[in-house]
Design an enzyme around this catalytic site. Structure first.
Site, short mmCIF file in Angstrom:
data_model
loop_
_atom_site.label_atom_id
_atom_site.label_comp_id
_atom_site.label_asym_id
_atom_site.label_seq_id
_atom_site.Cartn_x
_atom_site.Cartn_y
_atom_site.Cartn_z
N HIS A 207 -8.72 4.72 24.03
CA HIS A 207 -7.87 5.11 22.89
C HIS A 207 -8.75 5.90 21.92
CE1 HIS A 207 -4.64 4.11 19.81
NE2 HIS A 207 -5.66 4.40 19.01
N CYS A 240 -5.57 6.56 11.12
CA CYS A 240 -5.39 5.16 10.73
C CYS A 240 -5.45 5.05 9.21
CB CYS A 240 -6.49 4.29 11.36
SG CYS A 240 -6.39 2.57 10.85
P1 HMG Z 1 -2.05 -10.60 4.70
O1 HMG Z 1 -1.75 -10.11 3.32
O2 HMG Z 1 -3.39 -11.18 4.97
O3 HMG Z 1 -0.93 -11.59 5.27
O4 HMG Z 1 -1.80 -9.38 5.70
P2 HMG Z 1 -0.20 -12.80 4.68
O5 HMG Z 1 0.16 -13.65 5.86
O6 HMG Z 1 -0.97 -13.42 3.55
O7 HMG Z 1 1.15 -12.16 4.10
C1 HMG Z 1 1.18 -11.31 2.96
C2 HMG Z 1 2.55 -10.64 2.87
O8 HMG Z 1 2.79 -9.83 4.03
C3 HMG Z 1 3.72 -11.64 2.82
O9 HMG Z 1 4.76 -11.01 2.07
C4 HMG Z 1 4.14 -11.70 4.26
O10 HMG Z 1 5.48 -12.08 4.41
C5 HMG Z 1 3.95 -10.28 4.71
P3 HMG Z 1 4.97 -11.31 0.51
O11 HMG Z 1 5.16 -12.80 0.44
O12 HMG Z 1 3.71 -10.85 -0.20
O13 HMG Z 1 6.18 -10.49 0.17
N1 HMG Z 1 3.71 -10.16 6.15
C6 HMG Z 1 4.43 -9.40 6.98
N2 HMG Z 1 5.48 -8.59 6.78
C7 HMG Z 1 5.98 -7.95 7.86
N3 HMG Z 1 5.49 -8.08 9.11
C8 HMG Z 1 4.43 -8.89 9.33
C9 HMG Z 1 3.87 -9.59 8.25
N4 HMG Z 1 2.84 -10.44 8.14
C10 HMG Z 1 2.74 -10.79 6.85
N5 HMG Z 1 3.95 -8.99 10.57
C11 HMG Z 1 -1.39 -8.33 7.81
C12 HMG Z 1 -2.07 -9.47 7.08
C13 HMG Z 1 -1.96 -8.24 9.19
C14 HMG Z 1 0.11 -8.60 7.86
C15 HMG Z 1 -1.63 -7.04 7.00
O14 HMG Z 1 -3.01 -6.89 6.81
C16 HMG Z 1 -1.08 -5.81 7.67
O15 HMG Z 1 0.13 -5.64 7.80
N6 HMG Z 1 -1.96 -4.89 8.08
C17 HMG Z 1 -1.50 -3.67 8.73
C18 HMG Z 1 -2.63 -3.01 9.38
C19 HMG Z 1 -2.16 -1.85 10.19
O16 HMG Z 1 -0.99 -1.72 10.54
N7 HMG Z 1 -3.09 -0.95 10.52
C20 HMG Z 1 -2.81 0.16 11.34
C21 HMG Z 1 -2.60 -0.22 12.77
S1 HMG Z 1 -4.13 -0.58 13.62
C22 HMG Z 1 -4.69 0.97 14.15
O17 HMG Z 1 -4.12 1.97 13.80
C23 HMG Z 1 -5.85 1.01 15.11
C24 HMG Z 1 -5.40 1.27 16.56
O18 HMG Z 1 -4.68 2.48 16.65
C25 HMG Z 1 -6.63 1.34 17.47
C26 HMG Z 1 -7.71 2.30 16.96
O19 HMG Z 1 -7.41 3.50 16.76
O20 HMG Z 1 -8.82 1.82 16.78
C27 HMG Z 1 -4.50 0.15 17.07
MG MG Z 2 -5.54 4.41 16.80
#
Ligand code: HMG
Ligand code: MG
Length: 299
Positions: A207, A240
């Site tokens: 990737h 990202c």
């Molecule tokens: P957190 O703040 O540590 O989680 O986030 P939490 O459990 O304490 O929850 C905080 C809030 O998020 C709460 O809402 C939860 O309900 C909500 P509030 O009470 O504040 O209103 N929540 C969610 N809502 C929807 N869907 C969920 C969810 N989980 C919690 N699943 C968390 C932890 C992982 C959720 C957060 O850090 C996050 O969403 N991160 C997103 C990161 C991301 O999407 N990054 C990009 C993708 S990775 C990438 O691109 C790399 C890849 O392509 C490979 C590469 O290129 O290397 C894959």
């Molecule tokens: Mg990626």
């Protein structure tokens, strides 16, 4: 070593390609993109991401996307699920495959998913258990396999350790992310060699982001090692949100052109794929970052 006869391409444009777009993109545009990619012969499309809409607003319509897409026979439509909350929502939408995503860098793990590497692995365990119960396959991502925006060099041994943990937990495939595109071919080979000591080569995917223009040459290097699954994004869309300056994935059109030239089968119609790249970049007002796409459009 001989190249693989065929390569499976995982199109991540609708997720990785769009997740960082600053302007809202309508659900209808996403659905049309997914449909056009399927029509071009792509058999695996990462369609959405069940992450927090506060963290990644562009993926907030994950439910609408997963339930709105028209399923083509033989095509897998997958989604990212970082935790149980995401998985449960994805299951309600009828997903057949999800992905968890960790990192080989502690700092990146904190910035991206707000926890350490060890905590992330703990968090993924119940996701894998629940997915197994529901008969849903889980892919595992490891980010920063060839460098980290915060920590710089990442040791191949660390990539191997995190990959092994994901594989042993039950991920059917581990996708190795050069998140910031800083890798070069010999480093890519060394990293693959380290990871494939613990995991069979056919369970690994590359990737690679193209930030430094090295993605294609790195892919060529890992194809020589036996990698036969490649992630790419139409028109090279993407970046990202937690890796500043990171540009998109390697462009799908460029990968298909390379593989066609090497006589490696993909089952993809390059003209249709390039047409999709032209269409989506016009639809969202972005430059087309596929050289092949631009060249074919100019014909
Ligand atoms: P957190 O703040 O540590 O989680 O986030 P939490 O459990 O304490 O929850 C905080 C809030 O998020 C709460 O809402 C939860 O309900 C909500 P509030 O009470 O504040 O209103 N929540 C969610 N809502 C929807 N869907 C969920 C969810 N989980 C919690 N699943 C968390 C932890 C992982 C959720 C957060 O850090 C996050 O969403 N991160 C997103 C990161 C991301 O999407 N990054 C990009 C993708 S990775 C990438 O691109 C790399 C890849 O392509 C490979 C590469 O290129 O290397 C894959
Ligand atoms: Mg990626």
């Amino acid at each position: 070593m001989a190249f693989p006869q065929s390569v499976r391409l995982v199109e991540v444009g609708p997720r990785d390609g769009l997740q960082n777009e600053p302007e809202p993109i309508g659900t209808a545009t996403k659905l049309e993109l997914i449909d056009r990619l399927g029509a071009a012969g792509i058999r695996h499309i990462e369609a959405a991401s069940f992450v927090s809409p506060k963290w990644v607003p562009q993926m907030a319509d994950h439910r609408e996307v997963m339930t709105g897409l028209t399923r083509r026979p033989g095509v897998t439509y997958s989604a990212l699920t970082p935790n149980l909350k995401g998985l449960e929502a994805a299951l309600e939408c009828g997903v057949e495959e999800v992905a968890v995503f960790g990192a080989a860098s502690e700092t990146f793990s904190q910035k991206n998913i707000n926890c350490s590497i060890a905590e992330s692995l703990q968090r993924f365990e119940p996701v894998l258990e629940r997915a197994k119960e529901a008969n849903v396959r889980v892919r595992g991502y490891v980010s920063c396999v060839l460098g980290c925006p915060y920590e710089g060099e990442i040791a191949p041994a660390k990539v191997a350790e995190v990959s092994k943990a994901l594989f042993e937990m039950g991920c059917y495939e581990v996708s190795l992310g050069d998140t910031i595109g800083t890798g070069t071919p010999l480093k890519a080979k060394r990293m693959i060699e380290a990871v494939s000591r613990d995991i069979p080569m056919e369970k690994l995917a590359a990737h690679f982001h193209d930030t430094y223009g090295q993605a294609l040459v790195n892919l060529y290097a890992v194809l020589e090692e036996g990698i036969a699954v490649i992630d790419n994004s139409v028109a090279g869309l993407g970046g990202c949100p937690y890796a500043k300056g990171a540009s998109g994935n390697v462009a799908s059109e460029d990968v298909v052109y390379l593989l066609d030239g090497l006589g490696i089968e993909t089952g993809i119609d390059l003209d249709k794929l390039a047409g999709t790249g032209t269409w989506i970049t016009q639809a969202i007002g972005r430059p087309n970052r596929s050289k092949v796409g631009v060249a074919l459009a100019a014909k």
